[in-house]
Scaffold this motif. Structure first.
Motif, PDB file in Angstrom:
ATOM      1  N   ASN A  24       0.835  -1.208   0.000  1.00  0.00           N
ATOM      2  CA  ASN A  24       0.000   0.000   0.000  1.00  0.00           C
ATOM      3  C   ASN A  24       0.868   1.255   0.000  1.00  0.00           C
ATOM      4  O   ASN A  24       0.592   2.220  -0.718  1.00  0.00           O
ATOM      5  CB  ASN A  24      -0.913   0.021   1.229  1.00  0.00           C
ATOM      6  CG  ASN A  24      -1.975  -1.044   1.193  1.00  0.00           C
ATOM      7  OD1 ASN A  24      -2.117  -1.789   0.226  1.00  0.00           O
ATOM      8  ND2 ASN A  24      -2.740  -1.136   2.279  1.00  0.00           N
ATOM      9  N   GLU A  25       1.925   1.240   0.812  1.00  0.00           N
ATOM     10  CA  GLU A  25       2.789   2.416   0.938  1.00  0.00           C
ATOM     11  C   GLU A  25       3.469   2.744  -0.388  1.00  0.00           C
ATOM     12  O   GLU A  25       3.516   3.905  -0.804  1.00  0.00           O
ATOM     13  CB  GLU A  25       3.841   2.186   2.025  1.00  0.00           C
ATOM     14  CG  GLU A  25       3.277   2.060   3.424  1.00  0.00           C
ATOM     15  CD  GLU A  25       2.683   0.671   3.732  1.00  0.00           C
ATOM     16  OE1 GLU A  25       2.962  -0.306   2.989  1.00  0.00           O
ATOM     17  OE2 GLU A  25       1.922   0.581   4.706  1.00  0.00           O
ATOM     18  N   THR A  27       2.501   1.863  -3.388  1.00  0.00           N
ATOM     19  CA  THR A  27       1.464   2.246  -4.353  1.00  0.00           C
ATOM     20  C   THR A  27       1.085   3.712  -4.168  1.00  0.00           C
ATOM     21  O   THR A  27       1.019   4.473  -5.141  1.00  0.00           O
ATOM     22  CB  THR A  27       0.230   1.335  -4.199  1.00  0.00           C
ATOM     23  OG1 THR A  27       0.649  -0.031  -4.376  1.00  0.00           O
ATOM     24  CG2 THR A  27      -0.843   1.675  -5.214  1.00  0.00           C
ATOM     25  N   PHE A  28       0.860   4.133  -2.932  1.00  0.00           N
ATOM     26  CA  PHE A  28       0.487   5.521  -2.673  1.00  0.00           C
ATOM     27  C   PHE A  28       1.633   6.484  -2.979  1.00  0.00           C
ATOM     28  O   PHE A  28       1.411   7.578  -3.503  1.00  0.00           O
ATOM     29  CB  PHE A  28       0.006   5.714  -1.233  1.00  0.00           C
ATOM     30  CG  PHE A  28      -1.423   5.308  -1.031  1.00  0.00           C
ATOM     31  CD1 PHE A  28      -2.429   5.798  -1.843  1.00  0.00           C
ATOM     32  CD2 PHE A  28      -1.766   4.435  -0.016  1.00  0.00           C
ATOM     33  CE1 PHE A  28      -3.749   5.424  -1.661  1.00  0.00           C
ATOM     34  CE2 PHE A  28      -3.087   4.059   0.182  1.00  0.00           C
ATOM     35  CZ  PHE A  28      -4.076   4.547  -0.645  1.00  0.00           C
ATOM     36  N   LYS A  29       2.855   6.111  -2.660  1.00  0.00           N
ATOM     37  CA  LYS A  29       4.011   6.984  -2.921  1.00  0.00           C
ATOM     38  C   LYS A  29       4.172   7.211  -4.430  1.00  0.00           C
ATOM     39  O   LYS A  29       4.367   8.346  -4.869  1.00  0.00           O
ATOM     40  CB  LYS A  29       5.279   6.366  -2.330  1.00  0.00           C
ATOM     41  CG  LYS A  29       6.530   7.176  -2.539  1.00  0.00           C
ATOM     42  CD  LYS A  29       6.530   8.442  -1.729  1.00  0.00           C
ATOM     43  CE  LYS A  29       7.844   9.168  -1.895  1.00  0.00           C
ATOM     44  NZ  LYS A  29       7.848  10.477  -1.302  1.00  0.00           N
ATOM     45  N   THR A  31       1.840   6.868  -6.749  1.00  0.00           N
ATOM     46  CA  THR A  31       0.672   7.638  -7.189  1.00  0.00           C
ATOM     47  C   THR A  31       0.841   9.118  -6.872  1.00  0.00           C
ATOM     48  O   THR A  31       0.538   9.989  -7.696  1.00  0.00           O
ATOM     49  CB  THR A  31      -0.612   7.095  -6.524  1.00  0.00           C
ATOM     50  OG1 THR A  31      -0.774   5.728  -6.875  1.00  0.00           O
ATOM     51  CG2 THR A  31      -1.836   7.869  -6.952  1.00  0.00           C
ATOM     52  N   LYS A  32       1.349   9.415  -5.683  1.00  0.00           N
ATOM     53  CA  LYS A  32       1.567  10.805  -5.267  1.00  0.00           C
ATOM     54  C   LYS A  32       2.618  11.487  -6.148  1.00  0.00           C
ATOM     55  O   LYS A  32       2.455  12.641  -6.555  1.00  0.00           O
ATOM     56  CB  LYS A  32       2.006  10.827  -3.797  1.00  0.00           C
ATOM     57  CG  LYS A  32       2.079  12.188  -3.193  1.00  0.00           C
ATOM     58  CD  LYS A  32       2.402  12.067  -1.706  1.00  0.00           C
ATOM     59  CE  LYS A  32       2.421  13.408  -1.039  1.00  0.00           C
ATOM     60  NZ  LYS A  32       2.697  13.300   0.401  1.00  0.00           N
ATOM     61  N   PRO A  43      -5.061   4.222  -7.717  1.00  0.00           N
ATOM     62  CA  PRO A  43      -4.401   3.151  -6.965  1.00  0.00           C
ATOM     63  C   PRO A  43      -5.421   2.124  -6.470  1.00  0.00           C
ATOM     64  O   PRO A  43      -6.514   2.480  -6.044  1.00  0.00           O
ATOM     65  CB  PRO A  43      -3.767   3.899  -5.792  1.00  0.00           C
ATOM     66  CG  PRO A  43      -4.655   5.081  -5.575  1.00  0.00           C
ATOM     67  CD  PRO A  43      -5.209   5.439  -6.926  1.00  0.00           C
ATOM     68  N   ILE A  45      -5.441  -0.925  -3.715  1.00  0.00           N
ATOM     69  CA  ILE A  45      -4.662  -1.494  -2.616  1.00  0.00           C
ATOM     70  C   ILE A  45      -5.512  -2.507  -1.855  1.00  0.00           C
ATOM     71  O   ILE A  45      -6.716  -2.615  -2.073  1.00  0.00           O
ATOM     72  CB  ILE A  45      -4.167  -0.387  -1.655  1.00  0.00           C
ATOM     73  CG1 ILE A  45      -5.352   0.391  -1.090  1.00  0.00           C
ATOM     74  CG2 ILE A  45      -3.183   0.541  -2.365  1.00  0.00           C
ATOM     75  CD1 ILE A  45      -5.042   1.245   0.094  1.00  0.00           C
ATOM     76  N   GLY A  54      -0.449  -4.302  -4.675  1.00  0.00           N
ATOM     77  CA  GLY A  54      -1.029  -3.040  -5.110  1.00  0.00           C
ATOM     78  C   GLY A  54      -0.843  -2.821  -6.604  1.00  0.00           C
ATOM     79  O   GLY A  54       0.119  -3.304  -7.210  1.00  0.00           O
ATOM     80  N   ILE A  56      -1.444   0.237  -9.811  1.00  0.00           N
ATOM     81  CA  ILE A  56      -1.803   1.575 -10.270  1.00  0.00           C
ATOM     82  C   ILE A  56      -2.375   1.415 -11.668  1.00  0.00           C
ATOM     83  O   ILE A  56      -1.726   0.847 -12.551  1.00  0.00           O
ATOM     84  CB  ILE A  56      -0.583   2.511 -10.299  1.00  0.00           C
ATOM     85  CG1 ILE A  56      -0.070   2.745  -8.879  1.00  0.00           C
ATOM     86  CG2 ILE A  56      -0.944   3.835 -10.972  1.00  0.00           C
ATOM     87  CD1 ILE A  56       1.214   3.540  -8.820  1.00  0.00           C
TER      88      ILE A  56
END
Length: 87
Positions: A24-25, A27-29, A31-32, A43, A45, A54, A56
């Motif tokens: 998750n971490e 994937t979010f990083k 995406t950001k 994303p 997750i 995860g 994208i």
């Protein structure tokens, strides 16, 4: 193309491109970082996908040109260079 550059992308006949990113971490990083470059992605997750699987997803617009696609690929390459631990 993301596959040619060694990214872990799913093989699909559909216009949706899915990049497998892991936790998750991560994937979010990623995406950001893409958002900072004006690249909008979705994303997926856990629990929508299996733990540490995860994804994208990117859906190209009908009016997207090769220049924009190249920009997206280059952005992924730049993010990977800056944060190799994410890939």
């Amino acid at each position: 193309n993301l596959l040619k550059e060694g990214f872990n992308s799913t093989d699909s006949e559909a216009s949706i491109c899915s990049l497998i990113t892991g936790s998750n971490e991560k994937t979010f990083k990623i995406t950001k970082e893409l958002f900072k470059r004006n690249i909008l992605t979705t994303p997926f997750i856990y629990p929508s996908v299996s733990k540490n699987k995860g994804v994208i997803r990117m859906i190209p617009r009908v009016d997207m040109n090769n220049e924009r696609i190249d920009y997206i690929v280059i952005s992924f390459i730049d993010i990977r260079k800056k944060y190799p631990e994410l890939f």
